[in-house]
Design a protein around this motif. Structure first.
Motif, PDB file in Angstrom:
ATOM      1  N   ALA A 121      82.161  31.125  15.631  1.00 32.43           N
ATOM      2  CA  ALA A 121      83.308  31.342  16.507  1.00 32.43           C
ATOM      3  C   ALA A 121      84.473  30.436  16.127  1.00 32.43           C
ATOM      4  O   ALA A 121      85.629  30.799  16.322  1.00 32.43           O
ATOM      5  CB  ALA A 121      82.916  31.113  17.960  1.00 32.43           C
ATOM      6  N   GLU A 122      84.179  29.280  15.559  1.00 29.14           N
ATOM      7  CA  GLU A 122      85.224  28.326  15.191  1.00 29.14           C
ATOM      8  C   GLU A 122      85.652  28.453  13.734  1.00 29.14           C
ATOM      9  O   GLU A 122      86.561  27.773  13.302  1.00 29.14           O
ATOM     10  CB  GLU A 122      84.728  26.903  15.437  1.00 29.14           C
ATOM     11  N   THR A 123      85.006  29.340  12.974  1.00 33.64           N
ATOM     12  CA  THR A 123      85.261  29.457  11.547  1.00 33.64           C
ATOM     13  C   THR A 123      86.280  30.547  11.272  1.00 33.64           C
ATOM     14  O   THR A 123      86.322  31.567  11.949  1.00 33.64           O
ATOM     15  CB  THR A 123      83.944  29.795  10.811  1.00 33.64           C
ATOM     16  N   ASP A 124      87.077  30.329  10.260  1.00 31.41           N
ATOM     17  CA  ASP A 124      88.038  31.327   9.813  1.00 31.41           C
ATOM     18  C   ASP A 124      87.279  32.511   9.224  1.00 31.41           C
ATOM     19  O   ASP A 124      86.414  32.342   8.360  1.00 31.41           O
ATOM     20  CB  ASP A 124      88.968  30.713   8.770  1.00 31.41           C
ATOM     21  N   LEU A 125      87.579  33.721   9.686  1.00 29.99           N
ATOM     22  CA  LEU A 125      86.859  34.903   9.249  1.00 29.99           C
ATOM     23  C   LEU A 125      87.020  35.140   7.746  1.00 29.99           C
ATOM     24  O   LEU A 125      86.101  35.617   7.079  1.00 29.99           O
ATOM     25  CB  LEU A 125      87.330  36.130  10.038  1.00 29.99           C
ATOM     26  N   GLY A 126      88.145  34.798   7.201  1.00 28.23           N
ATOM     27  CA  GLY A 126      88.367  34.934   5.758  1.00 28.23           C
ATOM     28  C   GLY A 126      87.448  34.040   4.949  1.00 28.23           C
ATOM     29  O   GLY A 126      87.068  34.369   3.827  1.00 28.23           O
ATOM     30  N   ALA A 127      87.059  32.918   5.521  1.00 21.67           N
ATOM     31  CA  ALA A 127      86.139  32.012   4.824  1.00 21.67           C
ATOM     32  C   ALA A 127      84.711  32.553   4.856  1.00 21.67           C
ATOM     33  O   ALA A 127      83.930  32.312   3.942  1.00 21.67           O
ATOM     34  CB  ALA A 127      86.187  30.628   5.457  1.00 21.67           C
ATOM     35  N   VAL A 128      84.367  33.285   5.917  1.00 22.87           N
ATOM     36  CA  VAL A 128      83.015  33.835   6.040  1.00 22.87           C
ATOM     37  C   VAL A 128      82.865  35.076   5.181  1.00 22.87           C
ATOM     38  O   VAL A 128      81.913  35.227   4.424  1.00 22.87           O
ATOM     39  CB  VAL A 128      82.685  34.148   7.517  1.00 22.87           C
ATOM     40  N   ILE A 129      83.809  36.000   5.320  1.00 23.29           N
ATOM     41  CA  ILE A 129      83.776  37.238   4.540  1.00 23.29           C
ATOM     42  C   ILE A 129      84.753  37.061   3.396  1.00 23.29           C
ATOM     43  O   ILE A 129      85.926  37.385   3.508  1.00 23.29           O
ATOM     44  CB  ILE A 129      84.159  38.453   5.414  1.00 23.29           C
ATOM     45  N   GLY A 130      84.249  36.544   2.320  1.00 20.91           N
ATOM     46  CA  GLY A 130      85.096  36.266   1.177  1.00 20.91           C
ATOM     47  C   GLY A 130      84.668  37.045  -0.035  1.00 20.91           C
ATOM     48  O   GLY A 130      84.069  38.123   0.044  1.00 20.91           O
ATOM     49  N   VAL A 131      84.955  36.472  -1.159  1.00 18.73           N
ATOM     50  CA  VAL A 131      84.704  37.127  -2.436  1.00 18.73           C
ATOM     51  C   VAL A 131      83.208  37.206  -2.755  1.00 18.73           C
ATOM     52  O   VAL A 131      82.776  38.081  -3.498  1.00 18.73           O
ATOM     53  CB  VAL A 131      85.503  36.414  -3.546  1.00 18.73           C
ATOM     54  N   TYR A 132      82.402  36.322  -2.172  1.00 20.68           N
ATOM     55  CA  TYR A 132      80.968  36.304  -2.473  1.00 20.68           C
ATOM     56  C   TYR A 132      80.145  37.225  -1.574  1.00 20.68           C
ATOM     57  O   TYR A 132      78.964  37.428  -1.822  1.00 20.68           O
ATOM     58  CB  TYR A 132      80.428  34.876  -2.371  1.00 20.68           C
ATOM     59  N   THR A 133      80.742  37.792  -0.546  1.00 19.52           N
ATOM     60  CA  THR A 133      79.998  38.664   0.371  1.00 19.52           C
ATOM     61  C   THR A 133      79.406  39.885  -0.315  1.00 19.52           C
ATOM     62  O   THR A 133      78.225  40.176  -0.136  1.00 19.52           O
ATOM     63  CB  THR A 133      80.886  39.071   1.559  1.00 19.52           C
ATOM     64  N   PRO A 134      80.164  40.629  -1.131  1.00 25.37           N
ATOM     65  CA  PRO A 134      79.547  41.772  -1.817  1.00 25.37           C
ATOM     66  C   PRO A 134      78.406  41.360  -2.750  1.00 25.37           C
ATOM     67  O   PRO A 134      77.388  42.053  -2.835  1.00 25.37           O
ATOM     68  CB  PRO A 134      80.696  42.390  -2.614  1.00 25.37           C
ATOM     69  N   ILE A 135      78.550  40.228  -3.394  1.00 25.90           N
ATOM     70  CA  ILE A 135      77.490  39.746  -4.285  1.00 25.90           C
ATOM     71  C   ILE A 135      76.236  39.430  -3.482  1.00 25.90           C
ATOM     72  O   ILE A 135      75.121  39.784  -3.887  1.00 25.90           O
ATOM     73  CB  ILE A 135      77.976  38.504  -5.069  1.00 25.90           C
ATOM     74  N   ALA A 136      76.399  38.790  -2.341  1.00 30.29           N
ATOM     75  CA  ALA A 136      75.249  38.458  -1.493  1.00 30.29           C
ATOM     76  C   ALA A 136      74.578  39.715  -0.962  1.00 30.29           C
ATOM     77  O   ALA A 136      73.344  39.800  -0.926  1.00 30.29           O
ATOM     78  CB  ALA A 136      75.688  37.559  -0.343  1.00 30.29           C
ATOM     79  N   LEU A 137      75.354  40.715  -0.561  1.00 31.30           N
ATOM     80  CA  LEU A 137      74.784  41.962  -0.046  1.00 31.30           C
ATOM     81  C   LEU A 137      74.039  42.727  -1.133  1.00 31.30           C
ATOM     82  O   LEU A 137      72.943  43.252  -0.899  1.00 31.30           O
ATOM     83  CB  LEU A 137      75.881  42.833   0.562  1.00 31.30           C
ATOM     84  N   ILE A 138      74.610  42.788  -2.328  1.00 33.69           N
ATOM     85  CA  ILE A 138      73.938  43.469  -3.443  1.00 33.69           C
ATOM     86  C   ILE A 138      72.655  42.742  -3.818  1.00 33.69           C
ATOM     87  O   ILE A 138      71.609  43.364  -4.031  1.00 33.69           O
ATOM     88  CB  ILE A 138      74.889  43.593  -4.654  1.00 33.69           C
TER      89      ILE A 138
END
Length: 86
Positions: A54-71
């Motif tokens: 809740a206190e974190t910037d959403l851009g920092a959570v869903i960043g460039v590494y999100t697709p890599i982590a999901l794959i």
């Protein structure tokens, strides 16, 4: 920062209750472990994660590494399913 301290405070309070109860009722410790462990794991840890996110910037959570982590998670899950089937 206050949310983090609050989240950890809740977890520590539950742990302290568990230790106190185990010290006062040593014969009931196994039954209490079965009751408090799921409460701590399934209730307080998600609450702590919610407070942190809740206190974190959403851009920092869903960043460039999100697709890599999901794959990576999908490939690992697929490999496990294949190995378990064999």
């Amino acid at each position: 920062m206050e949310g983090v301290l609050l989240g950890f405070g809740v977890v520590l309070a539950l742990v302290a209750v568990g230790f106190g109860a185990a010290a006062l009722l040593p014969r009931q410790t196994p039954a209490m472990q079965k009751g408090l462990t799921p409460a701590i794991y399934y209730i307080t840890n998600p609450a702590l994660m919610f407070i942190l996110l809740a206190e974190t910037d959403l851009g920092a959570v869903i960043g460039v590494y999100t697709p890599i982590a999901l794959i990576t998670a999908a490939v690992a899950g697929g490999l496990y399913a294949l190995a378990a089937r064999l």
